[in-house]
Design a protein around this motif. Structure first.
Motif, short mmCIF file in Angstrom:
data_model
loop_
_atom_site.label_atom_id
_atom_site.label_comp_id
_atom_site.label_asym_id
_atom_site.label_seq_id
_atom_site.Cartn_x
_atom_site.Cartn_y
_atom_site.Cartn_z
N ASN A 104 0.80 -1.22 0.00
CA ASN A 104 0.00 0.00 0.00
C ASN A 104 0.83 1.27 0.00
OD1 ASN A 104 -2.50 -1.12 -0.17
ND2 ASN A 104 -2.89 -1.13 2.01
N LYS A 105 2.11 1.17 0.36
CA LYS A 105 2.96 2.36 0.29
C LYS A 105 3.00 2.87 -1.14
CE LYS A 105 7.74 3.94 0.65
NZ LYS A 105 9.13 3.55 0.89
N LYS A 106 3.18 1.95 -2.10
CA LYS A 106 3.24 2.33 -3.50
C LYS A 106 1.91 2.87 -3.99
CE LYS A 106 3.11 -0.97 -6.51
NZ LYS A 106 3.47 -2.15 -7.30
N LEU A 107 0.82 2.26 -3.54
CA LEU A 107 -0.49 2.67 -4.01
C LEU A 107 -0.99 3.92 -3.31
CD1 LEU A 107 -2.20 -0.82 -4.07
CD2 LEU A 107 -1.31 0.45 -6.02
N GLY A 108 -0.63 4.06 -2.04
CA GLY A 108 -1.18 5.16 -1.26
C GLY A 108 -0.30 6.37 -1.20
N GLY A 109 0.96 6.28 -1.62
CA GLY A 109 1.84 7.42 -1.54
C GLY A 109 2.39 7.58 -0.14
N GLY A 110 3.24 8.57 0.06
CA GLY A 110 3.77 8.83 1.39
C GLY A 110 4.89 7.90 1.75
N THR A 111 5.17 7.80 3.04
CA THR A 111 6.30 7.03 3.53
C THR A 111 5.84 5.71 4.10
OG1 THR A 111 6.10 8.09 5.69
CG2 THR A 111 7.56 9.13 4.08
N ASP A 112 6.79 4.78 4.22
CA ASP A 112 6.48 3.45 4.76
C ASP A 112 6.53 3.52 6.27
OD1 ASP A 112 6.04 0.82 5.12
OD2 ASP A 112 7.91 0.12 4.21
N ASP A 113 5.58 4.25 6.86
CA ASP A 113 5.60 4.47 8.31
C ASP A 113 4.59 3.61 9.05
OD1 ASP A 113 3.27 5.65 7.53
OD2 ASP A 113 3.77 7.67 8.25
N GLY A 114 3.88 2.75 8.33
CA GLY A 114 2.93 1.87 8.98
C GLY A 114 1.63 2.55 9.39
N SER A 115 1.50 3.85 9.15
CA SER A 115 0.29 4.56 9.52
C SER A 115 -0.84 4.20 8.56
CB SER A 115 0.52 6.08 9.50
OG SER A 115 0.81 6.53 8.19
N ALA A 116 -2.04 4.57 8.91
CA ALA A 116 -3.19 4.21 8.08
C ALA A 116 -4.20 5.33 8.07
CB ALA A 116 -3.83 2.93 8.61
N ARG A 117 -4.92 5.43 6.96
CA ARG A 117 -6.01 6.38 6.83
C ARG A 117 -7.23 5.64 6.32
NH1 ARG A 117 -1.77 9.43 4.31
NH2 ARG A 117 -1.16 11.25 5.52
N SER A 118 -8.39 6.14 6.67
CA SER A 118 -9.62 5.65 6.07
C SER A 118 -10.29 6.83 5.40
CB SER A 118 -10.54 5.04 7.12
OG SER A 118 -11.76 4.68 6.51
N ASP A 119 -10.12 6.92 4.10
CA ASP A 119 -10.61 8.09 3.37
C ASP A 119 -12.01 7.89 2.83
OD1 ASP A 119 -8.30 9.38 3.91
OD2 ASP A 119 -7.42 9.15 1.93
N THR A 120 -12.57 6.71 2.97
CA THR A 120 -13.93 6.45 2.48
C THR A 120 -14.70 5.65 3.52
OG1 THR A 120 -13.13 6.40 0.22
CG2 THR A 120 -15.28 5.43 0.63
N ALA A 121 -15.91 6.07 3.79
CA ALA A 121 -16.75 5.36 4.76
C ALA A 121 -18.19 5.36 4.29
CB ALA A 121 -16.64 6.01 6.14
N MET A 122 -18.84 4.24 4.47
CA MET A 122 -20.26 4.13 4.14
C MET A 122 -20.98 3.34 5.23
SD MET A 122 -20.53 3.41 0.05
CE MET A 122 -20.02 4.64 -1.16
N VAL A 123 -22.15 3.82 5.57
CA VAL A 123 -23.04 3.05 6.44
C VAL A 123 -24.04 2.34 5.54
CG1 VAL A 123 -24.84 3.16 8.20
CG2 VAL A 123 -22.81 4.63 8.39
N VAL A 124 -24.02 1.02 5.59
CA VAL A 124 -24.92 0.20 4.77
C VAL A 124 -26.06 -0.28 5.67
CG1 VAL A 124 -25.13 -1.87 3.35
CG2 VAL A 124 -22.99 -0.55 3.33
N HIS A 125 -27.26 0.13 5.35
CA HIS A 125 -28.45 -0.32 6.10
C HIS A 125 -29.21 -1.34 5.26
CE1 HIS A 125 -31.85 -0.13 8.91
NE2 HIS A 125 -32.62 -0.20 7.82
N VAL A 126 -29.27 -2.56 5.75
CA VAL A 126 -30.00 -3.63 5.07
C VAL A 126 -31.37 -3.74 5.75
CG1 VAL A 126 -30.03 -6.06 4.44
CG2 VAL A 126 -27.85 -4.84 4.61
N TYR A 127 -32.41 -3.53 4.97
CA TYR A 127 -33.76 -3.50 5.54
C TYR A 127 -34.24 -4.90 5.93
CZ TYR A 127 -34.07 1.34 3.99
OH TYR A 127 -33.85 2.68 3.82
N LYS A 128 -35.20 -4.92 6.82
CA LYS A 128 -35.81 -6.19 7.23
C LYS A 128 -36.24 -6.97 6.01
CE LYS A 128 -39.67 -8.02 9.97
NZ LYS A 128 -40.84 -7.65 10.83
N GLY A 129 -35.93 -8.24 5.98
CA GLY A 129 -36.23 -9.08 4.83
C GLY A 129 -35.06 -9.20 3.88
N HIS A 130 -34.08 -8.31 4.02
CA HIS A 130 -32.84 -8.37 3.23
C HIS A 130 -33.09 -8.38 1.72
CE1 HIS A 130 -30.17 -9.91 6.77
NE2 HIS A 130 -31.07 -9.02 7.16
#
Length: 379
Positions: A104-130
């Motif tokens: 992920n260093k190559k894909l994410g850019g930056g340094t190989d410092d072991g840190s992490a980011r979450s740049d995308t988040a979604m709340v998925v609500h599955v309705y009753k009955g799915h």
């Protein structure tokens, strides 16, 4: 982390649902540097391909089982959480992570410092009955009040006011991200699924690419993506470029990128359903192996059996049964790179999900959009 329970070798997963619920408007300035953006595969797309891998012989089962990493969210957060209402619906927090180490260093850019980011988040609500679902994207640049939380090393971090939403994950990991979403929404997250950069790229390649159609040319040097208007079969590198592109479409904001992600996810969901990988054992194993290596889940989904059972309850949801929206926000007039929660409208969204009802159209009318809707559709 390996699975928490070990079934008899060669035993296929049991089908069925996942069990009970345990700025002023205008173009914005470019971000500093060439930070890569997050990514997302929906819960059922990631879990659905994993489910296929649970039907093999013992070796395959144990190999896939050992791939899955999990986090005990329940233990980390304890009892200070929204009420766990068992009404047949489910709420899942899905994150795309950008770990600054290894591949992920190559894909994410930056340094190989072991840190992490979450740049995308979604709340998925599955309705009753799915049979249908609503998906709410939370912009990473949203200013929120982050609650105090304890990270995976046992270090407690103080609460903070008006900080970027994605600081929750970089500060305290998965548990802090879940706690922040629960604090914002008042909804208890039943499950947590995280997908990383490198796994996303390889998974798309294992699937043979994803078909999409663009209505406009896309050219973004930051994400290394150039597409002419028309039909395309995106390989993993191109797909990764699409879901992180920001300056090639719309108003150049993170909100436009979210609209591209949502369109790509719908195309991916439909294509996974039509692949027929069960007729190709090697492709089946490659897809399942990559998927299980790419995800981190809550401990309740920390085995192939449990993840496959969860996926079984989602496989009937096609893209036409998915309502995808962005949490209502407005541009921050004081900072062109931030957005603010439209509290009244956001409350309409969360209340609808709490009550297992559709999100009303009024909740998203007149809010900031990013102006990229309709640029990408299924191929």
């Amino acid at each position: 982390m390996s699975a928490e329970s070990t079934p008899v070798p060669g035993t296929p997963p049991e089908p069925g649902p996942g069990g009970p619920r345990h700025r002023a408007p205008g173009r914005r300035r470019a971000p500093r540097g060439k930070r890569r953006k997050g990514l997302l595969i929906t819960a059922w797309a990631a879990a659905g391909v994993v489910a296929l891998g649970g039907t093999g012989v013992g070796y395959v089962y144990f190999k896939l089982n050992g791939n899955i990493k999990s986090v005990d969210i329940n233990q980390a957060l304890g009892g200070h959480r929204p009420l766990d209402v068992d009404n047949g619906s489910q709420d899942i927090l899905v994150l795309g992570s950008d770990t600054r180490s290894g591949t992920n260093k190559k894909l994410g850019g930056g340094t190989d410092d072991g840190s992490a980011r979450s740049d995308t988040a979604m709340v998925v609500h599955v309705y009753k009955g799915h049979k249908k679902a609503s998906v709410v994207s939370i912009p990473r640049d949203t200013l929120v009040d982050r609650p105090s939380c304890t990270d995976g090393e046992g270090v407690t971090h103080d609460a903070a006011s008006q900080v970027m939403f994605n600081s929750a994950y970089s500060t305290g990991g998965a548990a802090c991200a879940v706690k922040t979403v629960e604090s914002m929404s008042g909804i208890r997250m039943d499950h947590y699924i995280e997908v990383d950069f490198s796994g996303f790229e390889k998974l798309v390649d294992d699937l043979g690419g994803v078909d999409i159609t663009t209505t406009k040319d896309i050219s973004d040097p930051d994400s290394h993506l150039k597409l002419k208007a028309g039909s395309h079969t995106l390989d993993g590198k191109q797909a990764l470029g699409l879901v992180r592109t920001r300056h090639g479409v719309g108003d150049g904001s993170d909100l436009g990128r979210i609209q591209l992600q949502q369109a790509f996810i719908k195309a991916l969901v439909d294509q996974v359903k039509d692949l027929g990988v069960l007729t190709n054992p090697k492709k089946l194993f490659d897809v399942a192996d990559t998927a299980t290596k790419s995800v981190t889940t809550d401990s309740d989904l920390g085995s192939v059996k449990e993840l496959a059972s969860f996926a079984g309850g989602l496989k009937g949801i096609s893209s036409s049964k998915m309502r995808m929206v962005t949490m209502p926000v407005a541009y921050d007039s004081a900072n062109a790179n931030r957005v603010l929660v439209e509290k009244t409208k956001a409350e309409q969204v969360w209340t609808a999900l709490k009550d297992d009802r559709p999100i009303p159209e009024s909740a998203t009318e007149g809010t900031a959009t990013g102006e990229a809707k309709g640029v990408v559709s299924s191929g």
